[in-house]
Scaffold this motif. Sequence first.
Motif, PDB file in Angstrom:
ATOM      1  N   CYS A 122       0.816  -1.219   0.000  1.00 46.19           N
ATOM      2  CA  CYS A 122       0.000   0.000   0.000  1.00 46.19           C
ATOM      3  C   CYS A 122       0.845   1.263   0.000  1.00 46.19           C
ATOM      4  CB  CYS A 122      -0.924   0.023   1.218  1.00 46.19           C
ATOM      5  SG  CYS A 122      -1.914  -1.459   1.343  1.00 46.19           S
ATOM      6  N   THR A 123       2.090   1.157   0.455  1.00 49.65           N
ATOM      7  CA  THR A 123       2.943   2.348   0.531  1.00 49.65           C
ATOM      8  C   THR A 123       4.338   2.022   0.010  1.00 49.65           C
ATOM      9  OG1 THR A 123       3.870   1.857   2.716  1.00 49.65           O
ATOM     10  CG2 THR A 123       1.784   3.074   2.674  1.00 49.65           C
ATOM     11  N   GLY A 124       5.057   3.079  -0.344  1.00 53.57           N
ATOM     12  CA  GLY A 124       6.437   2.918  -0.787  1.00 53.57           C
ATOM     13  C   GLY A 124       7.307   2.344   0.325  1.00 53.57           C
ATOM     14  N   SER A 125       7.029   2.742   1.562  1.00 53.76           N
ATOM     15  CA  SER A 125       7.794   2.218   2.702  1.00 53.76           C
ATOM     16  C   SER A 125       7.685   0.704   2.780  1.00 53.76           C
ATOM     17  CB  SER A 125       7.256   2.798   4.019  1.00 53.76           C
ATOM     18  OG  SER A 125       7.286   4.185   4.012  1.00 53.76           O
ATOM     19  N   GLU A 126       6.469   0.223   2.648  1.00 51.91           N
ATOM     20  CA  GLU A 126       6.256  -1.234   2.692  1.00 51.91           C
ATOM     21  C   GLU A 126       6.956  -1.921   1.532  1.00 51.91           C
ATOM     22  OE1 GLU A 126       2.111  -2.931   3.779  1.00 51.91           O
ATOM     23  OE2 GLU A 126       1.837  -1.060   2.705  1.00 51.91           O
ATOM     24  N   ALA A 127       6.940  -1.283   0.357  1.00 46.13           N
ATOM     25  CA  ALA A 127       7.599  -1.881  -0.811  1.00 46.13           C
ATOM     26  C   ALA A 127       9.105  -1.984  -0.552  1.00 46.13           C
ATOM     27  CB  ALA A 127       7.316  -1.055  -2.058  1.00 46.13           C
ATOM     28  N   ASN A 128       9.689  -0.924   0.021  1.00 44.78           N
ATOM     29  CA  ASN A 128      11.123  -0.977   0.321  1.00 44.78           C
ATOM     30  C   ASN A 128      11.429  -1.984   1.427  1.00 44.78           C
ATOM     31  OD1 ASN A 128      12.152   0.797  -1.595  1.00 44.78           O
ATOM     32  ND2 ASN A 128      11.640   2.596  -0.370  1.00 44.78           N
ATOM     33  N   ASP A 129      10.544  -2.057   2.402  1.00 42.46           N
ATOM     34  CA  ASP A 129      10.721  -3.024   3.494  1.00 42.46           C
ATOM     35  C   ASP A 129      10.726  -4.459   2.937  1.00 42.46           C
ATOM     36  OD1 ASP A 129      10.590  -2.791   6.650  1.00 42.46           O
ATOM     37  OD2 ASP A 129       9.496  -4.598   6.093  1.00 42.46           O
ATOM     38  N   ALA A 145      19.327  10.287   1.895  1.00 45.21           N
ATOM     39  CA  ALA A 145      18.250   9.476   1.313  1.00 45.21           C
ATOM     40  C   ALA A 145      17.027   9.440   2.211  1.00 45.21           C
ATOM     41  CB  ALA A 145      18.754   8.053   1.094  1.00 45.21           C
ATOM     42  N   TYR A 146      15.867   9.279   1.569  1.00 41.99           N
ATOM     43  CA  TYR A 146      14.638   8.947   2.287  1.00 41.99           C
ATOM     44  C   TYR A 146      14.006   7.746   1.595  1.00 41.99           C
ATOM     45  CZ  TYR A 146      10.169   8.864   4.521  1.00 41.99           C
ATOM     46  OH  TYR A 146       9.078   8.426   5.242  1.00 41.99           O
ATOM     47  N   HIS A 147      13.717   6.694   2.358  1.00 42.19           N
ATOM     48  CA  HIS A 147      13.099   5.521   1.740  1.00 42.19           C
ATOM     49  C   HIS A 147      11.845   5.054   2.486  1.00 42.19           C
ATOM     50  CE1 HIS A 147      16.227   5.104  -1.259  1.00 42.19           C
ATOM     51  NE2 HIS A 147      17.148   5.201  -0.326  1.00 42.19           N
ATOM     52  N   GLY A 148      11.523   5.645   3.654  1.00 42.18           N
ATOM     53  CA  GLY A 148      10.260   5.264   4.267  1.00 42.18           C
ATOM     54  C   GLY A 148      10.239   5.180   5.780  1.00 42.18           C
ATOM     55  N   VAL A 149       9.106   4.685   6.294  1.00 46.25           N
ATOM     56  CA  VAL A 149       8.781   4.850   7.717  1.00 46.25           C
ATOM     57  C   VAL A 149       8.899   3.607   8.604  1.00 46.25           C
ATOM     58  CG1 VAL A 149       7.151   6.744   7.257  1.00 46.25           C
ATOM     59  CG2 VAL A 149       6.301   4.405   7.336  1.00 46.25           C
ATOM     60  N   VAL A 167      18.880   3.003  -3.978  1.00 43.75           N
ATOM     61  CA  VAL A 167      18.884   4.431  -4.337  1.00 43.75           C
ATOM     62  C   VAL A 167      17.583   4.858  -4.993  1.00 43.75           C
ATOM     63  CG1 VAL A 167      21.398   4.637  -4.641  1.00 43.75           C
ATOM     64  CG2 VAL A 167      19.976   4.087  -6.624  1.00 43.75           C
ATOM     65  N   ASP A 168      17.195   6.076  -4.699  1.00 36.75           N
ATOM     66  CA  ASP A 168      16.136   6.792  -5.428  1.00 36.75           C
ATOM     67  C   ASP A 168      16.822   7.244  -6.721  1.00 36.75           C
ATOM     68  OD1 ASP A 168      14.733   8.937  -6.528  1.00 36.75           O
ATOM     69  OD2 ASP A 168      14.558  10.047  -4.655  1.00 36.75           O
ATOM     70  N   THR A 169      16.347   6.794  -7.877  1.00 37.18           N
ATOM     71  CA  THR A 169      17.121   7.013  -9.104  1.00 37.18           C
ATOM     72  C   THR A 169      17.077   8.453  -9.621  1.00 37.18           C
ATOM     73  OG1 THR A 169      15.327   6.260 -10.538  1.00 37.18           O
ATOM     74  CG2 THR A 169      16.915   4.583  -9.807  1.00 37.18           C
ATOM     75  N   ALA A 187      16.342  -0.258  -7.161  1.00 38.32           N
ATOM     76  CA  ALA A 187      15.975   1.078  -7.637  1.00 38.32           C
ATOM     77  C   ALA A 187      14.668   1.479  -6.965  1.00 38.32           C
ATOM     78  CB  ALA A 187      15.812   1.075  -9.148  1.00 38.32           C
ATOM     79  N   ASP A 188      14.716   2.544  -6.177  1.00 37.48           N
ATOM     80  CA  ASP A 188      13.511   3.090  -5.564  1.00 37.48           C
ATOM     81  C   ASP A 188      12.925   4.083  -6.559  1.00 37.48           C
ATOM     82  OD1 ASP A 188      11.693   4.689  -4.182  1.00 37.48           O
ATOM     83  OD2 ASP A 188      12.766   4.545  -2.279  1.00 37.48           O
ATOM     84  N   GLU A 189      11.819   3.677  -7.190  1.00 37.19           N
ATOM     85  CA  GLU A 189      11.185   4.506  -8.228  1.00 37.19           C
ATOM     86  C   GLU A 189       9.973   5.253  -7.690  1.00 37.19           C
ATOM     87  OE1 GLU A 189      11.984   5.083 -11.463  1.00 37.19           O
ATOM     88  OE2 GLU A 189      13.859   3.957 -11.299  1.00 37.19           O
ATOM     89  N   VAL A 190       9.868   5.336  -6.368  1.00 39.16           N
ATOM     90  CA  VAL A 190       8.705   6.008  -5.767  1.00 39.16           C
ATOM     91  C   VAL A 190       8.601   7.451  -6.262  1.00 39.16           C
ATOM     92  CG1 VAL A 190       7.813   6.892  -3.558  1.00 39.16           C
ATOM     93  CG2 VAL A 190       8.578   4.523  -3.736  1.00 39.16           C
ATOM     94  N   GLN A 191       9.729   8.116  -6.474  1.00 42.57           N
ATOM     95  CA  GLN A 191       9.695   9.506  -6.950  1.00 42.57           C
ATOM     96  C   GLN A 191       9.718   9.611  -8.482  1.00 42.57           C
ATOM     97  OE1 GLN A 191       9.565  12.499  -5.276  1.00 42.57           O
ATOM     98  NE2 GLN A 191       9.574  11.751  -3.202  1.00 42.57           N
ATOM     99  N   PRO A 192      10.708   8.999  -9.154  1.00 39.11           N
ATOM    100  CA  PRO A 192      10.790   9.234 -10.603  1.00 39.11           C
ATOM    101  C   PRO A 192       9.882   8.353 -11.450  1.00 39.11           C
ATOM    102  CG  PRO A 192      12.650   7.917  -9.886  1.00 39.11           C
ATOM    103  CD  PRO A 192      11.875   8.270  -8.650  1.00 39.11           C
ATOM    104  N   GLY A 194       5.559   3.536  -5.969  1.00 42.52           N
ATOM    105  CA  GLY A 194       4.395   3.898  -5.151  1.00 42.52           C
ATOM    106  C   GLY A 194       3.819   5.209  -5.622  1.00 42.52           C
ATOM    107  N   LYS A 195       3.749   6.155  -4.697  1.00 41.90           N
ATOM    108  CA  LYS A 195       3.149   7.482  -4.918  1.00 41.90           C
ATOM    109  C   LYS A 195       2.295   7.652  -6.199  1.00 41.90           C
ATOM    110  CE  LYS A 195       6.498  10.121  -2.161  1.00 41.90           C
ATOM    111  NZ  LYS A 195       5.871  10.933  -1.128  1.00 41.90           N
ATOM    112  N   PRO A 196       2.909   7.947  -7.386  1.00 40.86           N
ATOM    113  CA  PRO A 196       2.063   8.254  -8.543  1.00 40.86           C
ATOM    114  C   PRO A 196       1.311   7.052  -9.104  1.00 40.86           C
ATOM    115  CG  PRO A 196       4.382   8.237  -9.190  1.00 40.86           C
ATOM    116  CD  PRO A 196       4.339   8.067  -7.706  1.00 40.86           C
TER     117      PRO A 196
END
Length: 440
Positions: free
Chosen positions: A121-128, A149-153, A216-218, A249-254, A279-281
């Motif tokens: 449901c969230t980018g944090s969970e995906a990274n976890d 870096a920021y990757h989640g909660v 990394v957030d690409t 590759a953390d694609e939550v942003q790009p 995630g996000k978009p």
Amino acid sequence: MSMINAFDAAAATGISERDRALIERRERLLGPAYRLFYAHPVHLVRGEGVWLYDADGSAYLDVYNNVASVGHCHPHVVAALSKQAATLNTHTRYLTDGILDYAERLLALLPQELAHVMFTCTGSEANDLAYRAAKAFTGGTGVIVTELAYHGVTIAISEMSPSLGDGIKLAPHVRTVPAPDAYRGSGDVGEVFASHVRAAIADMKAHGIKPAALLVDTIFSSDGVLADPAGFLAPAAAAIREAGGLMIADEVQPGFGRTGAGMWGFARHGIVPDIVTMGKPMGNGHPMAAMVARPEILDSFGKRTRYFNTFGGNPVSCAVGMAVLDVIENESLIDNARDVGAYLRDGLRGLANMHEIIGDIRGAGLFVGVELVTDRATKNPATAATAKLVNGLREKRILISAAGPHANVLKIRPPLVFSRENADQFLASIDEVLTGLGQP
Ligand code: PMP
């Protein structure tokens, strides 16, 4: 580090009685961990396309929110959500079609090596989940991330998110490396970055830690929007693999077209990651996220444990995800991100001829960073002026924020339906506010 562009109640002036009451109510009900943006917070009630509307009906140009990437409240997405919500919503322990139709369509947009998708449901969970899979596959625990870096909660991921500041200690198996910064660094960006990654690997090994992944957030959003030269990630990806770790590759942003160069940020770097998180978009505001991986990575993990995420991959989310992909395709939003992004950067270069404070303009597609400096020769960060510009734009009803280690990089990240006309309004407003600020 305190949060960039955070509201400070002690310094606040000119806030209406109504908004003051709302702020007090938030504190009373939500506790002390939440932050508001801006010296003068914005009270939103409605969104449409690139516009957000406040409680008095005033329109704000959204140049910041990458979540509503196909536009706020896009009618096609809203219709798909409503139709599915009125038909069936359940979990992944029953046979349903939507999750498979969406998985097929999503995987077709990724390199063919990445053939399995798991929904969260969230980018944090995906990274976890990505970290759990990487640990299971490699037998290691070590993770390398960039300095801001920021990757989640979650506990695991917050302890590999140095941008949360000193209040959260990084885990002992986490190493940070300087972000690949073409403006402030020297030498070949990719080689320098890879040499830092190799040094981090050597340090882990010296401490008996086996590497599991480079994460990394690409587009390096929180590190200050670092996109060029395209291709710079390839040597670092090779370095982590050589050490037996995975490239995540953390694609939550790009992800989902923002860079204007295909769907994913990693594609600009000519690499195929071992794991991709997103995630996000993906849901245009509806909470959906995912992890995609090479099947052999999930093999050991999947055999050892079961995965059930109550809401991840539910039929409503999958219908929303499908509708978002429809809009990206039907409205040619990747092309728009490329064209309007280039137009916007051209306009910013024009402003740099008039405003000495603009030290660097960078980014890809509709993810643009503008670094402000008090002196172009020394590159001394113009942190205070950046905060004034962000708040000055807010007073002109234009929403952006800042990023980077010195909070002096404008973070420009509008919905992908942003037009040249929107860009012109934004550029004219930056010009006015910078002119008002005077020389740095
Ligand atoms: N990765 C990156 C690069 C992010 O920017 C974020 C959110 N800002 C996340 C992961 C976490 O996503 P979420 O807030 O959906 O958990």
